[in-house]
Design a protein around this motif. Structure first.
Motif, PDB file in Angstrom:
ATOM      1  N   UNK A 207       0.808  -1.220   0.000  1.00 40.79           N
ATOM      2  CA  UNK A 207       0.000   0.000   0.000  1.00 40.79           C
ATOM      3  C   UNK A 207       0.845   1.276   0.000  1.00 40.79           C
ATOM      4  N   UNK A 258       2.258   9.792   1.029  1.00 41.13           N
ATOM      5  CA  UNK A 258       1.280  10.637   1.729  1.00 41.13           C
ATOM      6  C   UNK A 258      -0.008   9.851   2.001  1.00 41.13           C
ATOM      7  N   UNK A 259      -0.502   9.129   0.991  1.00 44.82           N
ATOM      8  CA  UNK A 259      -1.736   8.358   1.205  1.00 44.82           C
ATOM      9  C   UNK A 259      -1.570   7.341   2.333  1.00 44.82           C
ATOM     10  N   UNK A 260      -0.428   6.666   2.363  1.00 43.51           N
ATOM     11  CA  UNK A 260      -0.263   5.630   3.384  1.00 43.51           C
ATOM     12  C   UNK A 260       0.051   6.220   4.757  1.00 43.51           C
ATOM     13  N   UNK A 261       0.743   7.364   4.785  1.00 47.04           N
ATOM     14  CA  UNK A 261       1.033   8.025   6.059  1.00 47.04           C
ATOM     15  C   UNK A 261      -0.281   8.345   6.793  1.00 47.04           C
ATOM     16  N   UNK A 262      -1.301   8.752   6.022  1.00 47.52           N
ATOM     17  CA  UNK A 262      -2.575   9.143   6.631  1.00 47.52           C
ATOM     18  C   UNK A 262      -3.554   7.976   6.784  1.00 47.52           C
ATOM     19  N   UNK A 263      -3.204   6.819   6.258  1.00 43.61           N
ATOM     20  CA  UNK A 263      -4.136   5.688   6.198  1.00 43.61           C
ATOM     21  C   UNK A 263      -4.589   5.256   7.605  1.00 43.61           C
ATOM     22  N   UNK A 264      -5.896   5.210   7.794  1.00 39.86           N
ATOM     23  CA  UNK A 264      -6.503   4.784   9.061  1.00 39.86           C
ATOM     24  C   UNK A 264      -6.130   5.651  10.253  1.00 39.86           C
ATOM     25  N   UNK A 265      -5.610   6.852   9.977  1.00 40.63           N
ATOM     26  CA  UNK A 265      -5.319   7.781  11.059  1.00 40.63           C
ATOM     27  C   UNK A 265      -6.566   8.609  11.361  1.00 40.63           C
ATOM     28  N   UNK A 266      -6.694   9.062  12.579  1.00 45.17           N
ATOM     29  CA  UNK A 266      -7.749  10.010  12.880  1.00 45.17           C
ATOM     30  C   UNK A 266      -7.117  11.368  13.071  1.00 45.17           C
ATOM     31  N   UNK A 267      -6.778  11.743  14.284  1.00 41.76           N
ATOM     32  CA  UNK A 267      -6.120  13.027  14.509  1.00 41.76           C
ATOM     33  C   UNK A 267      -4.625  12.884  14.184  1.00 41.76           C
ATOM     34  N   UNK A 268      -4.147  13.562  13.153  1.00 45.28           N
ATOM     35  CA  UNK A 268      -2.731  13.420  12.769  1.00 45.28           C
ATOM     36  C   UNK A 268      -1.766  13.943  13.842  1.00 45.28           C
ATOM     37  N   UNK A 280       2.206  13.770  13.301  1.00 44.77           N
ATOM     38  CA  UNK A 280       2.777  13.957  11.958  1.00 44.77           C
ATOM     39  C   UNK A 280       2.407  15.310  11.366  1.00 44.77           C
TER      40      UNK A 280
ATOM     41  N   UNK B  22     -12.136   6.958   7.809  1.00 48.36           N
ATOM     42  CA  UNK B  22     -11.214   8.075   7.666  1.00 48.36           C
ATOM     43  C   UNK B  22     -10.777   8.133   6.205  1.00 48.36           C
ATOM     44  N   UNK B  60      -9.010  17.429   9.388  1.00 53.83           N
ATOM     45  CA  UNK B  60      -7.686  17.781   9.895  1.00 53.83           C
ATOM     46  C   UNK B  60      -6.825  18.223   8.717  1.00 53.83           C
ATOM     47  N   UNK B  71     -12.520  12.548   9.053  1.00 51.48           N
ATOM     48  CA  UNK B  71     -12.969  11.447   9.902  1.00 51.48           C
ATOM     49  C   UNK B  71     -14.484  11.547  10.012  1.00 51.48           C
TER      50      UNK B  71
END
Lengths: 448, 109
Positions: A207, A258-268, A280, B22, B60, B71
């Motif tokens: 991914x 970038x897409x994977x860094x944010x994957x399934x994250x909520x508050x970065x 991040x 998300x 965010x 989210x």
């Protein structure tokens, strides 16, 4: 510098993906580790059920298929393997790997297992119900806390060639080897966060290297059929480069990372793991050559006081049936077929079932279970439509009745229906909660 | 002023945890970043997903990555274990986000 390669990002991943990763790590030389992430929430519950039926099971079913192609080269090149393929039975998985080593003509391996994630083994069910009142009266199948990286690091420092875990946080599979190699302090939050995000980029395999990304003409990915799996080059100060196995397809660029860094994250600003809270919001990506992206600016904050746990329990049955209609008025006939099944279930006394109809090719996955999207949209008159009817039920017999009704559409339904397929699946339900750390005693030991 | 789908200005990826989706959104070109911040708001995304009745939509911003993370709470029919959707994870929802209409002038092209 420490290199960490990823050999699998989920239980269903390609069995041969690790081969080019290990070849690359061995050719480059230097300290390296291979990680496997194969344990989704549902996977662990299924493994627990399997183990109940047969105590000599309950680990990743494809374990030998994943490790067989790479174990000998990892041992020869001194590349430790870390994986959560132990699932509900890490000791059983360790014995399986030892047998695989014997079959391959390798010497006896130092295999370590991580234990302590299984809450059912160590806690009274009443204490779990206290945390999650909704569970009362339901039979738990599994309850596991997400452990961190420290025990993995301990096992590697002691010379483990393979570390088998059950439930640990996915990024901890990569952070553990970094802790062992660099000796980072347990409160060196910035470095722990960098290692955690490196693990986060690795944990889903392809991914980050062009998988789950291609959009022809917009985001083209070269040779996706042979997509290479990722490798992180971590430095002692927490700077790292993400790249991929040599001589493979796929790509690593700012967009994939970038897409994977944010994957399934909520508050970065607050990515919670057992080891650290990663931030991040100041992260930056820099091009560092072909298929190489340097990641900088990740910051860390003290780890959370509690550990996340996932509890799985029996979730009843899912019945599904599909049938196709094509040509003129296909949409209208498929719709009618769906209405017939709904009416039949009602007249058979099954109006309590939650039923959903999809018109695949017209409207399906965007629609929620209540069908609100379908009501709002003008349905296009597609000429090749597949009706799917799905229902959830507590009793298997009710799910069976639904599949019977779809099958009967052959002769009792609208004109020209064909290609019926049906299935019945046992479902698992799950919930998450947070457990005080002192309820758990994570530990590692050598198997046998 | 022309109207284009968000798909022509940005790319997106969906992840899920429980009943929460998300969706990351990344500008194809840094020059489009401001336009996205202006027009891809929490309100517009909540309206686009209204049929799924999100109880909360949070955006965010990650200006250094020219990205944002949405989210959406309670949009997955209970999530992986109870949804009747073929796509229980809601992986396709990033493609729904990319249908959002964006108005832009020639200069931002």
């Amino acid at each position: 510098m420490l290199r960490i390669g990823c050999g699998a990002g989920f239980s269903g991943d390609r069995w041969d993906a690790a081969v080019p990763v290990v070849r690359t790590l061995a050719r480059l030389g230097g300290p390296a580790v291979l990680m496997f992430e194969t344990l989704a929430e549902r996977t662990l519950a299924l493994a627990q059920l399997q183990r109940r039926r047969d105590p000599q099971s309950g680990w990743e079913p494809s374990l030998e298929r994943f490790l067989g192609p790479v174990l000998a080269e990892c041992v020869a090149a001194n590349i430790p393997i870390v994986g959560n393929f132990g699932a509900a039975n890490p000791l059983g998985a360790a014995a399986c790997i030892q047998q695989l080593a014997r079959d391959l003509g390798l010497p006896t391996l130092h295999i370590a297992v991580i234990e302590g994630d299984d809450l059912l083994a160590g806690l009274e069910p009443a204490r779990l119900h206290q945390l999650l009142p909704a569970l009362a009266g339901r039979e738990l199948v599994s309850a596991n806390a997400y452990l961190g990286a420290q025990e993995i690091a301990g096992a590697l420092r002691a010379g483990a060639q393979v570390v088998v875990t059950g439930r640990v946080a996915d990024p901890s599979l990569a952070l553990g080897p970094m802790l062992a190699h660099f000796g980072w302090a347990t409160d060196d939050w910035d470095r722990l966060a960098a290692g955690t995000m490196a693990g986060h980029l690795l944990e889903c395999g392809a991914q980050v290297t062009g998988g789950y990304f291609a959009d022809p003409g917009v985001k083209d990915v070269p040779d996706l059929a042979h997509v290479g799996f990722p490798i992180v080059e971590m430095h002692s100060d927490g700077r790292f480069v993400i790249t991929k196995a040599a001589d493979t397809g796929g790509c690593v660029d700012r967009r994939t990372v970038t897409e994977q860094l944010l994957y399934e994250l909520h508050d970065p600003a607050a990515y919670l793991t057992p080891d650290v809270v990663a931030d991040i919001t100041q992260a930056e990506l820099r091009n560092a050559g072909l298929d190489r992206i340097e990641v900088l600016g990740i910051r860390g904050h003290p780890r959370p006081p509690t550990l996340k746990a996932t509890l799985c329990y029996e979730g009843g049955w899912l019945g599904e049936g599909e049938i196709s209609y094509a040509g003129p008025t296909a949409t209208a006939r498929a719709r009618l077929a769906g209405e017939i099944v709904r009416e039949r279930l009602r007249s058979l006394g099954l109006s309590h079932l939650r039923v959903r109809c999809d018109l695949i090719g017209v409207s399906s996955v965007f629609v929620d279970d209540e069908g609100r999207w379908t009501e709002m949209q003008e349905l296009s008159d597609a000429s090749d439509v597949r009706l799917r009817v799905a229902a959830a039920s507590a009793q298997r017999s009710d799910a069976e009745q639904l599949t019977r009704e779809v099958l009967a559409l052959y002769t009792c339904g609208p004109a020209g229906g064909g290609g019926v397929r049906t299935s019945i699946t046992a479902r698992m339900a799950s919930d998450s909660c947070f457990v005080p750390r002192d309820w758990l005693s994570p530990r590692w030991k050598f198997a046998e | 002023m022309t109207t284009v789908p968000l798909h022509s200005l940005a790319h997106a990826r969906t992840g899920d945890k429980g009943n929460r989706s998300s969706i990351s959104l990344v500008a194809h070109a840094p020059t489009h970043w401001e336009l996205l911040v202006e027009q891809v708001t929490e309100e517009r995304v909540a309206a686009l997903f209204a049929t799924r009745r999100p109880t909360k939509v949070t955006r965010y911003l990650l200006p250094r990555l020219h990205a944002m993370n949405f989210v959406l709470d309670d949009v997955l029919d209970g999530g992986l274990n109870s949804s009747l959707n073929l796509d229980t994870h809601g992986k396709s929802l990033s493609s729904l986000l990319l249908t959002l209409a964006i108005e832009h002038t020639q200069e931002t092209r």
